[in-house]
Scaffold this active site. Sequence first.
Site, short mmCIF file in Angstrom:
data_model
loop_
_atom_site.label_atom_id
_atom_site.label_comp_id
_atom_site.label_asym_id
_atom_site.label_seq_id
_atom_site.Cartn_x
_atom_site.Cartn_y
_atom_site.Cartn_z
CE LYS A 79 7.83 -107.82 66.39
NZ LYS A 79 8.78 -107.60 67.51
CB SER A 154 6.71 -108.21 70.56
OG SER A 154 7.93 -107.70 70.04
CB SER A 178 10.54 -108.57 71.33
OG SER A 178 9.70 -107.97 72.28
#
Length: 472
Positions: A79, A154, A178
Site C-alpha cells: 500500500k 482506502s 479500509s
Amino acid sequence: MIDVYSSARAMAQAVAAREISARELLALHLDRIAEVNGTVNALVSIDEERAYAEATAADARTASGEPLGVLHGLPYAVKDTHHVAGWRTTFGSPVMADHFSAYDELVVERVRAAGAVVVAKSNTPEFASGSHTFNPVFGTTVNPYDTSRSAGGSSGGSAAALAAGMVPLADGSDMGGSLRNPASFCNVVGLRPTWGRVPTWPTWNLWETVSVQGPLARDVSDLALLLSVLAGPDPRVPTADSTAGEVFREVRPASLDGLRVALSTDLGGAFEVDGAVADVVRAQADVFAGAGAQVEEAWPELPAAEATFRTLRAWLMEYALGDVLDARPDDLKPSLADNIRAGRPLSGHDVAVAYARRTVLTEKAREFFTRYDLLALPVSQVPPFPADQEYPHSINGRPQETYLDWMRASFLITVTGCPAISVPAGFTPDGLPVGLQLVGPAGSEHRLLAIARAYEELAGAGVGVGGPRPVL
C-alpha cells in the site's frame, strides 16, 4: 498449470518445486498488469527492473537449496502508505508526490524476509482518508467488476489488484474499514486484526489503537498465510501481541454445527443499508443454518461507538496532519481538511472521554461474545457506487453528509477492538459484489479465520474460491 488466478499457496509451492521460476511468475503478473492496470489503475510506482532483480535473487536462493520463506517468489503489492526503502511513497498526496522512503517499515521487512517480490505500490486515497480510492497524484482506482464503480478504500488499490489478477497477495491498513470495505467491493478477502496482532514500526504513536495494518488476499487460506508473516512480536514494538505469527500458517475450516451466530443487517437501526446489500446479508442466515449453526437476529448495543470513533479519528488526524494543513492548506482535499479541523476544538477531556467510552464498548463486545460465537453484518452499507462520486450522498433517501457517514457498518466495529473479516457473500442483481463482515472476540483471529474458511466454501462467491472473475 500456474496462472495469475492460482492461489498464492500454489504459486509458492510451484516456485519451490522449480515448476516455475520466480522470474517467470513475475513475468506472468507483469503481463497481466500491462493488460489491465491501464483500465483499473490499481497499482502505481511499478518498478519492473527492481522486481526482476528481486526475482533473480529468489531464483538463486531456490537453486542454492537453502530454506525458502513461505512467500518465496510471490509478486506483492505494498500500500502506498507503507514505506519501502528507495521506493516512491506518496500517500496519494501532492504534499508527498516526490517522496522516496529511506527504509522498509516492519510489514515490508517481514514480507521481504519471507521471500515476496515487491512489484509496485497500491493506490490509496489521500493520506488513506476515505473509502474511495482517488487522489490527484495517480487518479482513481476503479472496480474490476464494473469499471464505472468505486473499488472502495482506502486499500482499494490492493483489493482491485487482487481481483484483477495483478498480484496474489497485498497489504493494507484499516481505521474505519479500509481493509474490509475494498475487499467487499472487489470480491476478495480483507482482515482487520485485533490491535497488536500486526505490529507497526516505526510509528508516531505506539499507543494508538484505532488504525491497524493487515492482509488482503483472494481467499481465506491465502490471507491466513500472509497473516502468518505479518503477525508476531517484535522487540521494537512492546505493544505487539506475543503470539508467533506461524500459528496462522495452516487454518482449517471449522465445523459450523452448533455455532451461535448473531446476524444483523443494521445493528438494530444504527445505520441505513441499501436494500440489495441487506438482501444478500439476510440470505447468509440460510447458509449458516444449513451447516448446523444456530442463527438469531441479534446485535451488541453500541450507543457511544459513533461519537467515540469520530472523536478519536479527528484527534489523531489533527495531530498527524495539522501541520501539513497549516503549511499547504490548498493541497489537501476538502473532506480531509475538514476532518483535520474537526480535531482542533477537542480538549484533553474530550479525548479522555472517548477512550473511556471505548473501554465500555470493549466490555460490551466481550460480554456479547459470551452469548454468541460470531457476529455477522454488512461490511459496506451500499454496493460499489459510481467512481466519479467521492462518496454516496444518500442511502434509502437518508442523506450521508460526510465521507464517513456511509461507513458506519465498519467503523462501529472498529471501536469494539474486535477482529473483523470481509468475506465474499454474493452479488446484487446488477452484478456488484457484496461482502459479509464476520466479527469475533478480541484476539480470536485463528478461530475467526477457521469459521471464515468454512463459510467461504459454502458461499462460493469469491474470486479465489470459484466465484466469477472480473471481465477485463
